[in-house]
Design an enzyme around this catalytic site. Structure first.
Site: not given
Length: 364
Positions: A168-169
């Site tokens: 998850h960025c």
């Protein structure tokens, strides 16, 4: 004659989807709820490039070459396009099981594992799948009520299972998975080139100006250039390092999640079943392979809830919306015209026929 058209509000499936994602543009745009760092990314890129195009590019285009701002604009537009595509697209979210499907899976698990005595911990819910002569474990997701496909994982931030989950960025404001990994990689690659490009030509700009008015005077006259150099200097190391790390992962056909967990480099030394053993083939599969369609029907229409009154059919609705013209009537005599106020049930019964003339004379 005026016709009133009553339109009912259509409920799209994205309005009822579980998870912590936010949707815009009637379900076409999908992002995570935490978008603060994504806005910071946009601000840094747009702010730095705006200063570069406004000051340095004008000077360098005259003193050096007009190709400098052209190439910078190409890198900027490509970086923004890949960023928005990675941020706004579905990363590969797997739909959760419906209640009937979840109940069926629970029955299968109970039939396989048997009844668990009270107080004992149930066995792990795992299925084995064979991929390229390697046994891969499919884990059960207690939130989505499904057995996750290979390489899928549940994101704790978005609360969804994502196919080929990488990470998850927060910088792009979305999960990075099977459907947007290539755009994420192209974004950090182009951003690295853009950062190096802006940083290098800022140094050239300061050097050319210093030859005319001196270094200290140049710094005093160009505070925007100093700000750009500082932003690019501190951004360069992280972005270029991240690009190098993901280039290494692409060459091995591996994800960040698998690298952190040590799935293929741990104590077991299990060979990666997804790697082709060739860097070119791995890069082509990850970056140039066919993009799978989204299995999340975001813009689908939910069926109407069943109620006591039956909703009108399409033909009835369309016919009711058309203006009704009176039916043509034939010219009738006053004796033949029926009474409009009477219904078929209220019409008087027909009079009995008169007896024949011969029968009447015989009676006389």
């Amino acid at each position: 004659m005026s016709v009133m058209v009553v339109r009912k509000k259509v409920t799209r499936k994205w309005e009822k989807l579980p998870g912590r994602n936010t949707f815009c543009c009637d379900g076409r745009v999908m992002m995570a709820r935490q978008k603060g760092i994504f806005y910071l990314t946009l601000f840094l890129i747009l702010g730095t490039c705006t200063l570069f195009f406004a000051f340095e590019c004008r000077y360098l285009a005259v003193q050096q070459s007009p190709a400098i701002p052209v190439f910078a604009a190409m890198l900027f537009l490509f970086s923004m396009a890949t960023l928005l595509r990675a941020s706004f697209s579905d990363p590969g979210v797997i739909p959760r099981a419906l209640p009937d499907e979840a109940a069926f899976i629970e029955m299968e698990i109970e039939a396989t594992n048997g009844a668990v005595p009270q107080g004992q911990r149930p066995p792990p819910r795992i299925k084995n799948s064979q991929i390229n002569n390697q046994i891969v474990k499919l884990k059960y997701c207690y939130t989505c009520k499904i057995f996750r496909p290979p390489r899928a994982s549940h994101c704790s931030i978005c609360d969804n299972c994502v196919e080929r989950f990488d990470h998850h960025c927060p910088w792009v404001g979305n999960c990075v998975g099977k459907r947007n990994y290539r755009y994420f990689y192209l974004f950090i690659l182009s951003l690295s080139l853009l950062t190096i490009y802006v940083f290098a030509f800022n140094i050239v700009y300061v050097a050319l100006k210093s030859l005319k008015i001196g270094f200290l005077e140049t710094l005093k006259e160009t505070p925007g250039t100093v700000l750009e150099v500082l932003i690019c200097f501190f951004t360069l190391w992280s972005v270029v390092g991240l690009t190098g790390f993901h280039t290494f992962l692409v060459a091995l056909n591996q994800t960040t999640n698998e690298d952190i967990k040590g799935s293929w480099t741990g104590k077991n030394r299990v060979q990666n079943p997804y790697s082709h053993g060739n860097i070119v083939k791995n890069c082509c599969e990850v970056l140039c392979g066919p993009l799978p369609p989204s299995v999340l029907d975001r813009r689908g229409i939910l069926p109407l809830e069943e109620s006591g009154s039956r909703p009108p059919s399409t033909q009835e609705t369309s016919s009711s919306l058309l203006p009704q013209s009176p039916a043509p009537t034939e010219h009738l005599n006053s004796n033949e015209m029926p009474d409009d106020s009477s219904t078929p049930e209220e019409m008087p019964p027909p009079e009995p026929p008169e007896p024949p003339q011969e029968a009447a004379e015989a009676e006389k």
